[in-house]
Design an enzyme around this catalytic site. Structure first.
Site, PDB file in Angstrom:
ATOM      1  N   HIS A 144       1.010  -1.169  -0.040  1.00 28.57           N
ATOM      2  CA  HIS A 144      -0.031   0.004   0.049  1.00 28.57           C
ATOM      3  C   HIS A 144       0.746   1.203   0.085  1.00 28.57           C
ATOM      4  O   HIS A 144       1.535   1.543   0.961  1.00 28.57           O
ATOM      5  CB  HIS A 144      -0.805   0.060   1.178  1.00 28.57           C
ATOM      6  CG  HIS A 144      -2.073   1.218   1.146  1.00 28.57           C
ATOM      7  ND1 HIS A 144      -3.264   0.873   1.348  1.00 28.57           N
ATOM      8  CD2 HIS A 144      -1.996   2.379   1.031  1.00 28.57           C
ATOM      9  CE1 HIS A 144      -3.691   1.826   1.617  1.00 28.57           C
ATOM     10  NE2 HIS A 144      -3.020   3.241   1.195  1.00 28.57           N
ATOM     11  N   ARG A 229      -8.210  15.142   2.027  1.00 27.49           N
ATOM     12  CA  ARG A 229      -8.005  15.718   3.241  1.00 27.49           C
ATOM     13  C   ARG A 229      -6.545  15.636   3.880  1.00 27.49           C
ATOM     14  O   ARG A 229      -5.865  14.755   2.924  1.00 27.49           O
ATOM     15  CB  ARG A 229      -8.922  15.312   4.491  1.00 27.49           C
ATOM     16  CG  ARG A 229      -8.669  13.608   4.587  1.00 27.49           C
ATOM     17  CD  ARG A 229      -9.332  12.986   5.610  1.00 27.49           C
ATOM     18  NE  ARG A 229      -9.421  11.683   5.533  1.00 27.49           N
ATOM     19  CZ  ARG A 229      -8.362  10.629   6.151  1.00 27.49           C
ATOM     20  NH1 ARG A 229      -7.240  11.266   6.549  1.00 27.49           N
ATOM     21  NH2 ARG A 229      -8.593   9.484   5.783  1.00 27.49           N
TER      22      ARG A 229
END
Length: 385
Positions: A144, A229
């Site tokens: 990831h 964000r």
């Protein structure tokens, strides 16, 4: 100035748009920074701030909405030339078998060879009457990796390089993040950065955001989602680059120019973050609410702490059990690891169970130290014993 915004349940406080806006009016604030939880990726909240004439420190409501819809986000990224998981545009998450669709056990019209392949590889749904031309992507032990991006409008987007977030519990909740990503070829890093910038530019993204990718064992990478964000792990990028993301957020939200150019952004250090949760690793990382009776946190060269608790604090059942983040920086990855290992040994938390004892294991393991990380390490027991 701290203001009470409601009772402990999040729906009555931190998830209440009206209560947040009331607090902003009462305190005569002109700007709202949504942080990295609760309403930070809620396009309705961003829109409500605009209506209330409050500056929302983040992207436009439209960007939040479009990237929050996972199907729409993948469609947009594919159109921008960003690699997406093969077959992801066809697959639909379903709680039960929908009418008009067939599960893999119902497929009978494919060749014997195709059926055998599907029996071991097919994980989605396919329309009746045809077989998928390409089997779904099977990454084996994937990584990831995410790219920090920052937009300033008018097509201006820069990246602040990558973070590896492969050490996860339950295969989705990050425990350890680091930058630069270890054992990742420069060509893959460059490809990830280019794809992230192209994706952000395609939606005219403004302010801080993160493009998340799955990297397979062959070096292929695929877009997963965009977090519109600031990330929990943003200190990793700040420590690695020496730049302040929050200051940049405020400057851009105020209509000023982005304080850096792409050529000025480079990894200067290696940085690692460990998230310390009030959880019991021996019980599957179940939350461990209660009173923090003792808290001793390390300090020193290359050590950074971001904490919301102190001795005497109560860890409630209503909120995320993250206690603090421990970040270390070093001239090399080995130095950052040594500082983190030493810092975890010095950390003392009593009164609640925490992930500190568990986090010491990866830092001491040969697999982690040589950079052989992937998302299934915890569930495969790589750090047991």
């Amino acid at each position: 100035r701290a203001m009470a915004i409601g009772p402990a349940p999040a729906r009555e406080s931190y998830l209440s748009i009206d209560r947040i806006l009331e607090a902003a009016r009462a305190s005569r604030a002109d700007t709202v920074h949504p942080g990295y939880g609760f309403l930070s990726e809620n396009w309705r909240f961003a829109e409500a701030c605009q209506r209330a004439r409050l500056t929302f420190v983040g992207p436009s409501p439209d960007a939040i909405r479009r990237m929050g819809d996972k199907t729409e986000a993948r469609r947009l990224m594919a159109a921008a030339g960003v690699p997406v998981v093969p077959g992801a545009m066809r697959q639909r998450p379903m709680p039960s078998r929908p009418s008009g669709w067939l599960a893999r056990s119902d497929i009978r019209s494919c060749s014997r060879r195709r059926r055998a392949a599907e029996a071991s590889a097919w994980r989605g749904w396919t329309r009746p009457g045809s077989c998928p031309r390409r089997l779904p992507w099977r990454p084996g032990a994937p990584r990831h990796v995410e790219i920090q991006v920052f937009g300033a409008g008018a097509g201006t987007v820069v990246h602040l390089h990558e973070r590896d977030c492969s050490i996860q519990r339950r295969r989705h909740q990050k425990l350890i993040e680091e930058s630069p990503a270890p054992n990742l070829a420069p060509t893959i890093k460059d490809g990830l950065a280019r794809a992230a910038v192209a994706g952000a530019r395609a939606i005219d993204y403004v302010n801080a955001g993160t493009m998340e990718f799955r990297v397979d064992t062959a070096g292929g990478f695929y877009f997963l989602e965009m977090n519109t964000r600031l990330q929990v792990e943003h200190p990793v990028t700040e420590e690695a680059t020496g730049l302040d993301l929050v200051v940049a957020q405020l400057l851009v939200a105020a209509g000023e120019r982005l304080p850096w150019r792409q050529e000025e952004i480079a990894p200067r250090y290696a940085a690692i973050e460990c998230r310390v949760y009030a959880e019991d690793p021996a019980k599957g990382f179940l939350p461990s609410p209660g009173r923090v009776e003792r808290l001793e946190l390390p300090s020193g060269e290359g050590i950074r702490i971001e904490s919301g608790v102190e001795a005497g604090s109560t860890v409630p059942i209503h909120d995320d059990p993250l206690l603090f983040k421990l970040i270390t920086r070093g001239a090399s990855r080995a130095e950052a690891i040594e500082r983190m290992a030493a810092a975890l040994e010095r950390a003392r938390v009593e009164g609640v169970k925490t992930t500190v004892p568990f986090l010491r294991r990866p830092l001491a393991s040969d697999a982690f130290r040589v950079g052989g990380v992937h998302t299934q390490m915890i569930e495969q027991g790589a750090f047991n014993g």
